[in-house]
Design a protein around this motif. Structure first.
Motif, PDB file in Angstrom:
ATOM      1  N   THR A   1       5.893   0.139  -2.222  1.00  0.00           N
ATOM      2  CA  THR A   1       7.127  -0.635  -2.381  1.00  0.00           C
ATOM      3  C   THR A   1       6.861  -1.868  -3.245  1.00  0.00           C
ATOM      4  OG1 THR A   1       7.654   0.030  -0.131  1.00  0.00           O
ATOM      5  CG2 THR A   1       9.060  -1.662  -1.122  1.00  0.00           C
TER       6      THR A   1
ATOM      7  N   SER B   1       0.837  -1.200   0.000  1.00  0.00           N
ATOM      8  CA  SER B   1       0.000   0.000   0.000  1.00  0.00           C
ATOM      9  C   SER B   1       0.876   1.256   0.000  1.00  0.00           C
ATOM     10  CB  SER B   1      -0.943  -0.002   1.197  1.00  0.00           C
ATOM     11  OG  SER B   1      -0.202  -0.263   2.368  1.00  0.00           O
ATOM     12  N   GLY B   2       2.096   1.115   0.518  1.00  0.00           N
ATOM     13  CA  GLY B   2       3.009   2.252   0.515  1.00  0.00           C
ATOM     14  C   GLY B   2       3.715   2.449  -0.826  1.00  0.00           C
TER      15      GLY B   2
END
Lengths: 225, 97
Positions: free
Chosen positions: A175, A172-173
């Motif tokens: 990555t 979700s970030g």
């Protein structure tokens, strides 16, 4: 150009296995139907040639390495379907014996090198050759140009497959789970280094062998299935 | 000599020359193929016979050893390719005979 395990997400791996399955089936059927007994040793030699030429990693000083595949040459000699089988044999054995290319990525690697490359090369060669005589210079040039374009386009597809991974699989970030490079970076790196170096090698090898065979055994150049 | 035999010999010569590719890559300090060398994570699904065309235990013995195992790997690979391709085409074209 051999994508290792862990660089493509599971969906991508499954997708390319699913794409290759019918291609392998048709190729097997074509070999079964149309390959002449006299062409069988040529298919085997084609697989061995593709295997060994891919081991000639050419260095870009301080950078990466890459290689020719021999796939276009094999396609010119025995036709694209039989060449698909030959290059697949080489790629599967490279993965199984030497870990060159991942098992999960065999579908993708075969799509790039045993399908896209082989078929692009074959049809570009046929198109440029036209009805020119088997021993014409035009066929030597056609072989070189076909090899150059085919490897470059295969590199483009490989770049796209790498480059789609961070879009398809990320936290979700943001990555990346698998190959981390953006589409733009992956495609320009793959296409760029092939345009500059490796596709020339494929072109020169292919053209030289065709030139040699025109003198040595022109009958070999008119028998693809 | 038949052309296929000549091509076969040429392929064996290529196999013996493969260490040159390894040496020149080392000389020019060039790494693996683009995007192929960076990730080390991920599960190992399969143990290759000789990973990276290098005999087990010869990975850090120097260029001469890796060159030798590279060439031997090439010869073994060629033998497997010939055998697998012949077997496969024989299976596929069996009914013709």
């Amino acid at each position: 150009m051999h994508i290792p395990d862990g660089y493509l997400g599971p969906g991508t791996c499954a997708f390319f296995y699913a794409v290759m399955l019918p291609i392998w089936l048709v190729a097997s059927r074509m070999v079964k139907k149309a390959l002449k007994i006299t062409q069988v040793p040529l298919l085997a030699i084609g697989a061995a040639f593709s295997f060994v030429i891919m081991m000639f990693n050419i260095p870009i000083p301080g950078g990466t390495t890459g290689h020719a595949t021999g796939g276009v040459l094999v396609a010119i000699l025995i036709g694209p379907w039989a060449a698909c089988i030959a290059v697949t044999v080489a790629l599967v054995l490279q993965a199984l014996l030497y870990g060159d290319g991942g098992l999960t990525a065999i579908g993708a690697n075969c799509f790039n090198m045993a399908f896209v490359l082989v078929f692009t090369g074959y049809y570009v060669y046929r198109f440029i050759s036209g009805n020119s005589p088997i021993n014409s210079r035009r066929r030597v040039a056609a072989a070189g140009i076909a090899a150059y374009l085919a490897l470059t386009i295969a590199a483009f597809f490989t770049g796209v497959e790498f480059g789609l991974q961070p879009l398809l699989y990320h936290t979700s970030g943001g990555t990346a789970f698998y190959a981390p490079y953006s589409l733009k970076v992956a495609v320009s790196a793959m296409v760029g280094e092939h345009i500059l170096v490796f596709s020339w090698v494929e072109a020169i090898v292919t053209a030289l062998v065709i030139k040699y065979l025109q003198k040595q055994d022109p009958a070999l150049l008119s028998g693809g299935i | 000599m038949k052309t296929t035999a000549k091509l076969g010999i040429a392929i064996l010569v290529l196999a013996i020359l493969t260490p040159l590719a390894l040496f020149s890559s080392a000389y020019f300090k060039a790494g693996p193929g683009w995007g192929e060398g960076e990730l080390t994570k991920g599960p190992k699904l399969w143990k290759a016979l000789f990973p990276n065309y290098t005999f087990r235990g010869w990975e850090n013995k120097g260029l001469l050893y890796s060159g030798l195992s590279y060439a031997v790997s090439a010869v073994i690979g060629i033998a497997f390719c010939l055998a697998a391709a012949l077997l496969l085409t024989r299976l596929l074209t069996r009914k013709k005979r």
